[in-house]
Design a protein around this motif. Sequence first.
Motif, short mmCIF file in Angstrom:
data_model
loop_
_atom_site.label_atom_id
_atom_site.label_comp_id
_atom_site.label_asym_id
_atom_site.label_seq_id
_atom_site.Cartn_x
_atom_site.Cartn_y
_atom_site.Cartn_z
N GLY A 198 -6.57 8.76 -10.46
CA GLY A 198 -6.12 9.69 -9.28
C GLY A 198 -5.57 9.33 -8.11
N GLU A 199 -5.61 7.92 -7.72
CA GLU A 199 -5.21 7.44 -6.36
C GLU A 199 -3.81 7.21 -6.38
OE1 GLU A 199 -9.51 5.83 -4.32
OE2 GLU A 199 -7.99 4.25 -5.45
N ARG A 200 -3.22 7.24 -5.43
CA ARG A 200 -1.66 7.21 -5.24
C ARG A 200 -1.39 5.74 -4.67
NH1 ARG A 200 0.74 9.45 -8.49
NH2 ARG A 200 2.58 8.96 -7.32
N LYS A 206 -8.01 4.42 -16.66
CA LYS A 206 -9.11 5.60 -16.58
C LYS A 206 -10.14 5.61 -15.67
CE LYS A 206 -9.10 7.03 -21.68
NZ LYS A 206 -9.75 6.98 -22.88
N GLU A 207 -10.39 4.52 -15.24
CA GLU A 207 -11.10 4.29 -13.97
C GLU A 207 -10.93 3.56 -12.97
OE1 GLU A 207 -15.14 2.69 -15.34
OE2 GLU A 207 -15.32 4.05 -16.90
N HIS A 228 0.83 -1.31 -0.17
CA HIS A 228 -0.13 0.15 -0.13
C HIS A 228 0.85 1.36 -0.12
CE1 HIS A 228 -3.52 -2.39 0.49
NE2 HIS A 228 -3.00 -2.94 1.44
N ALA A 229 1.96 1.10 -0.62
CA ALA A 229 2.97 2.21 -0.49
C ALA A 229 2.52 3.05 -1.76
CB ALA A 229 4.54 1.85 -0.68
N ASP A 230 3.09 4.30 -1.84
CA ASP A 230 2.85 5.38 -2.85
C ASP A 230 3.25 4.80 -4.22
OD1 ASP A 230 2.42 8.23 -3.70
OD2 ASP A 230 3.79 7.52 -4.90
N ILE A 231 2.32 4.73 -5.40
CA ILE A 231 2.54 4.14 -6.56
C ILE A 231 4.06 4.26 -7.12
CG2 ILE A 231 1.53 5.72 -8.09
CD1 ILE A 231 1.18 1.85 -8.35
#
Length: 785
Positions: A134-136, A523-524, A105-108
């Motif tokens: 938009g989620e990191r 995109k989603e 669950h770290a930043d992408i």
Amino acid sequence: MGKTKHPGPIKKAKMPDPKHWVSPVPFGLGKLKPKHIRDSFKIAWDNKDNLGYASRIITQGVCDGCALGVAGLYDQTLTGPHVCTTRLNVLRLNTMPAIKEEILHADIDELKKYDSTELRQLGRIPYPLIRRKGERRFSRLTWDDAMDMIANKMKKLNPKQYAFYLTSRGITNESYYVAAKVARFLGANNIDNASRICHSPSKTALKRSIGVGASTVNYQDWIGTDVLLFWGSVASNSSPVSSKYMLEAKKRGTKIIVVNPYKEPAMEKYWIPSNVESALFGTKLADDFYQVNIGGDIAFMHGIMKHWFEMEEKSYGSAINHEFVEQHVNGYEDLKVNVEAQNWDNIVKSSGILKERIIELAELLAKSKNAVFAWALGLTMHSFATDNISQVANLALLRGYLGRKHAGLMPFRGHSSVQGSGEMGADPFVLPGGDFYGENIDRIEKLWGFKLPEWQGDTVGITLENIVLPEGHERKVKLYYMSGGNFLETMPDPHFVEKALSELDIRVHQDIILNTSTLIDAKEAVIVLPAKTRYEQEGGGTSTSTERMVYFSPEIEGNKNRIEEARTEWKIYIDLAKRVNPKMAHLVDFKDAYEVREEIAKTNPSYDGIQHLKKQGDVFQWGGAWLCEGGICPTPDGKGNLIPVDIPNLGKKQDQFLLTTRRGKQFNSMVYSKKDPFNAAGRYDVLMNADDAKDLRVTEGEAVVVYNGFGVFQGRAKFVNIARGNVEVHFPEGNFLLPRGRYEKFARIPDYNIAVSVEKADRFNARKDRKYLEKPIEDLETTVG
């Protein structure tokens, strides 16, 4: 298709045979060779937290690595235990624990710092994951929420707008079958698999030449045949256990010949760790090498046949098996006209083999009563691959090498159960028991109880291109559902692949591990589903080997690192069907794996027998020991077909090289070492001929650039024994040189060979800098002094 049954494993020769030794110095001291024993200890150490379960996989399960069909420690070819480093290397995928949550669950951007090897080593996917636009970070998802999200999206889409793909490692026949059925139930025919990328031209060619797309012989037929001829195959690297079969064949008088641009060290000499004699002194595998140009195999085979027809002019029956041809073969005169029209100069130029050497092999085969022709990616990954394989079949049919012991055709497959994927229908052109065509469609519709989609599905390369179609296009793919696989590292033009994957609305990765493609945006949403391994599947599973052996692999208990939320792959597909079309989903429901196998036996008559496989050690072979037994082919008239083919234009300009991609110490795109243990080549080495390098004024180890109109590859020159005018780079590192859209003309798989230029890096960069510096700067050019 054949009445004779496989006899089961035969005994190995007991006496050592020093004439096949590499060296009398024990353990290959002082020679470049793999460190099998050292590597085995390392693998045991890597599995120390789950060693008991790892041992049970090795001793009870069917190998999830290569397609030799080793079950437990034994196979149907030779007596005695068999184990290899390929199998040991993939073992950790089945035994490792879950990825630590703080990493998962770290930043992408932190995850993107890992390459695929490092991602694989992090551990297994523990539970369903989602990363919305938009989620990191990935966040945890329930199975119900994940499946509902996928199903609801599918309900909104035209079935032409989503696609399915299944990889080859570890996936069982049951999963292939249910995925194929569910895809058609949902109205989709965009379903493809990893096997097609490698060997669909083999199936296409063999079906048109002899009526059936599978190996006509067994591995036992290597042992005692006069000639075992490998075309474009490094069998000892892709399937190391096969080296034991080769040693046994040599002890019984078989001559092993390799046709390949590079004189691969693994096919020249090998230390077989599970054979005491070979582990000590090594084994000289190949008796002779014919270093053909990349793409020059058709010309080479034209030369062989041309000399056969010249021999026939002098002495009838000296080269052609006329009795076999007259009784069992069509198209003899047309082929003869085509071959005799070939010019020797063109044959030699295209093949890169001297006329005298071509004649030498032609006469050896003419004198050989038996021969087995085996081939792999060196023939299949070309835009003219189907013609390559039909040309091999032409040789076999002219000599009568078909339908009997020690004589036949073998597409040498590298991955476990790739033979079964198409036979289960996970293919846009195929249904269980036959093609996606005519009477077979009607038959399957009656058995399945629902109408099949009436449109032709696209292959994996086309579906990726369809992602970027205009918004209103009915075939614009918006959802991709993948069981394993990594398009970013297996398909040509990785830059385009990354762009395409990011433009999907929803991308589903059903897998046991993360890979680099999992981390690309969508995109989603990107949805990740944790799958069980083949050894965890309730009711066990089956896989089909190269020689058509269908093996049962039981569920194996005792996994200390069990992933509680992982699910059996075929069950996930059924769950999806129930959510998309709950009223009709009973038509694709199965209560257990035994019920799946019972239906496979009905839909694919060749697999009648799979329903009886229930316990460890159960196995049967579809089609009998030899397909086309007695020369009778499963074609409308029972005869094989000679197919005239032309020498291809390779599009190579003067001063260019032909490039192909090769595998080092890896399993498909999964790399296990940055150095090849057979030649010490690094992943970014450019394998080339020393004389070619001398012409370019390149020294060994010097930085070079390989380039064409599609990409640039920067590496270092590595001098090897490869035919002049040819170079090799590793897959997938070299895939940037390969363009999208170049497909095999029949099977529609990508071409993994291309013309390139090679240049000293300093010269290339200086020339590039000069172009940049000399580029007119508009403001300066138009300034009035």
